[in-house]
Design a protein around this motif. Structure first.
Motif, PDB file in Angstrom:
ATOM      1  N   VAL A  49       0.870  -1.002  -0.078  1.00  0.00           N
ATOM      2  CA  VAL A  49      -0.282   0.155  -0.152  1.00  0.00           C
ATOM      3  C   VAL A  49       0.889   1.258   0.089  1.00  0.00           C
ATOM      4  O   VAL A  49       0.575   2.240  -0.766  1.00  0.00           O
ATOM      5  N   TYR A  50       1.940   1.152   0.916  1.00  0.00           N
ATOM      6  CA  TYR A  50       2.679   2.662   0.812  1.00  0.00           C
ATOM      7  C   TYR A  50       3.634   2.631  -0.627  1.00  0.00           C
ATOM      8  O   TYR A  50       3.841   3.770  -0.865  1.00  0.00           O
ATOM      9  N   ALA A  51       3.866   1.334  -0.996  1.00  0.00           N
ATOM     10  CA  ALA A  51       4.398   1.336  -2.455  1.00  0.00           C
ATOM     11  C   ALA A  51       3.556   2.190  -3.582  1.00  0.00           C
ATOM     12  O   ALA A  51       3.930   2.978  -4.390  1.00  0.00           O
ATOM     13  N   TRP A  52       2.230   1.867  -3.265  1.00  0.00           N
ATOM     14  CA  TRP A  52       1.149   2.603  -4.251  1.00  0.00           C
ATOM     15  C   TRP A  52       1.128   4.019  -3.796  1.00  0.00           C
ATOM     16  O   TRP A  52       0.862   4.943  -4.678  1.00  0.00           O
ATOM     17  N   THR A  70      -6.066   1.051   3.430  1.00  0.00           N
ATOM     18  CA  THR A  70      -6.033   1.473   2.139  1.00  0.00           C
ATOM     19  C   THR A  70      -6.723   2.947   1.826  1.00  0.00           C
ATOM     20  O   THR A  70      -5.922   3.985   1.330  1.00  0.00           O
ATOM     21  N   VAL A  71      -7.736   3.033   2.514  1.00  0.00           N
ATOM     22  CA  VAL A  71      -8.647   4.319   2.037  1.00  0.00           C
ATOM     23  C   VAL A  71      -7.718   5.381   3.137  1.00  0.00           C
ATOM     24  O   VAL A  71      -8.012   6.318   2.777  1.00  0.00           O
ATOM     25  N   GLN A  72      -7.356   4.967   4.211  1.00  0.00           N
ATOM     26  CA  GLN A  72      -6.844   5.980   4.939  1.00  0.00           C
ATOM     27  C   GLN A  72      -5.350   6.593   4.474  1.00  0.00           C
ATOM     28  O   GLN A  72      -5.053   7.516   4.560  1.00  0.00           O
ATOM     29  N   LEU A  73      -4.766   5.523   3.705  1.00  0.00           N
ATOM     30  CA  LEU A  73      -3.494   5.932   3.129  1.00  0.00           C
ATOM     31  C   LEU A  73      -3.436   6.634   1.810  1.00  0.00           C
ATOM     32  O   LEU A  73      -2.657   7.742   1.318  1.00  0.00           O
ATOM     33  N   VAL A  74      -4.480   6.265   0.977  1.00  0.00           N
ATOM     34  CA  VAL A  74      -4.574   6.632  -0.492  1.00  0.00           C
ATOM     35  C   VAL A  74      -5.781   7.465  -0.741  1.00  0.00           C
ATOM     36  O   VAL A  74      -5.986   7.738  -1.933  1.00  0.00           O
ATOM     37  N   GLY A  75      -6.684   7.256  -0.024  1.00  0.00           N
ATOM     38  CA  GLY A  75      -8.089   7.702  -0.178  1.00  0.00           C
ATOM     39  C   GLY A  75      -8.483   9.102   0.105  1.00  0.00           C
ATOM     40  O   GLY A  75      -9.613   9.508   0.056  1.00  0.00           O
ATOM     41  N   GLY A  76      -7.566   9.959   0.780  1.00  0.00           N
ATOM     42  CA  GLY A  76      -7.908  11.050   1.423  1.00  0.00           C
ATOM     43  C   GLY A  76      -8.657  10.983   2.585  1.00  0.00           C
ATOM     44  O   GLY A  76      -8.533  10.151   3.477  1.00  0.00           O
ATOM     45  N   THR A  77      -9.725  11.784   2.757  1.00  0.00           N
ATOM     46  CA  THR A  77     -10.586  11.974   3.655  1.00  0.00           C
ATOM     47  C   THR A  77     -11.758  11.341   3.838  1.00  0.00           C
ATOM     48  O   THR A  77     -12.679  11.290   4.669  1.00  0.00           O
TER      49      THR A  77
END
Length: 279
Positions: free
Chosen positions: A129-132, A226-233
């Motif tokens: 997830v961090y890679a993405w 995933t939503v927390q890391l790349v999905g914004g708010t």
């Protein structure tokens, strides 16, 4: 003593089957069904607003609130939409990949391709997830101007990458189990490759695709990291449960009922395809 026990078990196959299944059923009941039942029961309690402790008085307020509040229903619809989008994208990517692996690739390259599909499953979830997140960063990401940034597009892309192997494997197994005579018969009748794929391969692969969708849909439905890391708010149901369970466990349990209901309806829908027998 051992011989007598073996003789008894040999004469009574039902007793032998019971002995084999009992440990697994006890494990399933104690560590899966019982916690799930306790979670559902907690949804019908309430939290004291002053002390923060759970009050064990039966109440349907939390469940009614979750099922009737437009905000929570919108979150549920948003979560289902993401899960459906990830499932469709996984199916579109898995079909050509699994078809090539099963029908086109040679015997030597086929295990290599299968290993490449499975390799991402060995890596840490957070690492992927961090890679993405690095790839999708809006300013100066590795994708440059092609980066969609953070948001729902990023969530769908990341979850598709995470769960794609769970769709590829059932589809690959379904294609591998097909009889080559079917494709040969369509070719003898003058059908083109695309026609053969659309009229023969796809209908026969429907149960395999549905079986893979159980994994991609359910895993996307309950995801929240995933939503927390790349999905914004934006929030999904998993985020709502995560943000409320430490302060209001009964309400979080009531929210958790929504994905359970959605997943139960989904399983009942695809049961007719025979997909559940392939899991």
């Amino acid at each position: 003593m051992t011989r007598r026990l073996q003789a008894v078990l040999h004469r009574r196959p039902g007793l032998r089957l019971t002995g084999l299944l009992t440990p697994a059923l006890v494990w399933l009941g104690l560590f899966y069904i019982a916690p799930l039942a306790l979670l559902l029961a907690t949804a019908f309690f309430r939290t004291n607003s002053f002390t923060g402790r759970i009050v064990y008085d039966f109440s349907t307020d939390n469940v009614v609130d979750v099922l009737t509040t437009p905000e929570y229903l919108l979150t549920a619809g948003r979560t289902v939409g993401v899960a459906v989008g990830v499932t469709l994208l996984c199916a579109l990517l898995a079909l050509p990949l699994a078809t090539y692996m099963a029908l086109v690739a040679g015997p030597r390259s086929r295990p290599v391709l299968l290993a490449l599909v499975l390799t991402p499953l060995w890596a840490s979830y957070l690492v992927k997830v961090y890679a993405w997140r690095v790839l999708l960063v809006p300013e100066g990401g590795l994708l440059g101007a092609a980066s969609p940034g953070y948001g729902w597009t990023a969530v769908v892309l990341t979850l598709t990458y995470l769960w794609l192997p769970y769709m590829v494997l059932p589809v690959y197994a379904g294609i591998s189990s097909m009889r080559g005579s079917f494709l040969e018969a369509t070719a003898d009748l003058g059908a083109r490759p695309w026609t053969s794929f659309r009229t023969v391969v796809l209908p026969m692969l429907a149960p395999a695709i549905a079986a893979g969708s159980v994994f991609t849909f359910s895993l996307s439905l309950g995801d929240y990291i995933t939503v927390q890391l790349v999905g914004g708010t934006h929030q999904m149901l998993g985020n709502l449960v995560y943000s409320t369970f430490s302060v209001d466990l009964p309400f979080a349990a009531a929210v958790a009922v929504l994905p359970l209901l959605v997943m139960a309806a989904y399983l009942l829908t695809i049961r007719r395809t025979g997909a559940l027998s392939r899991l």
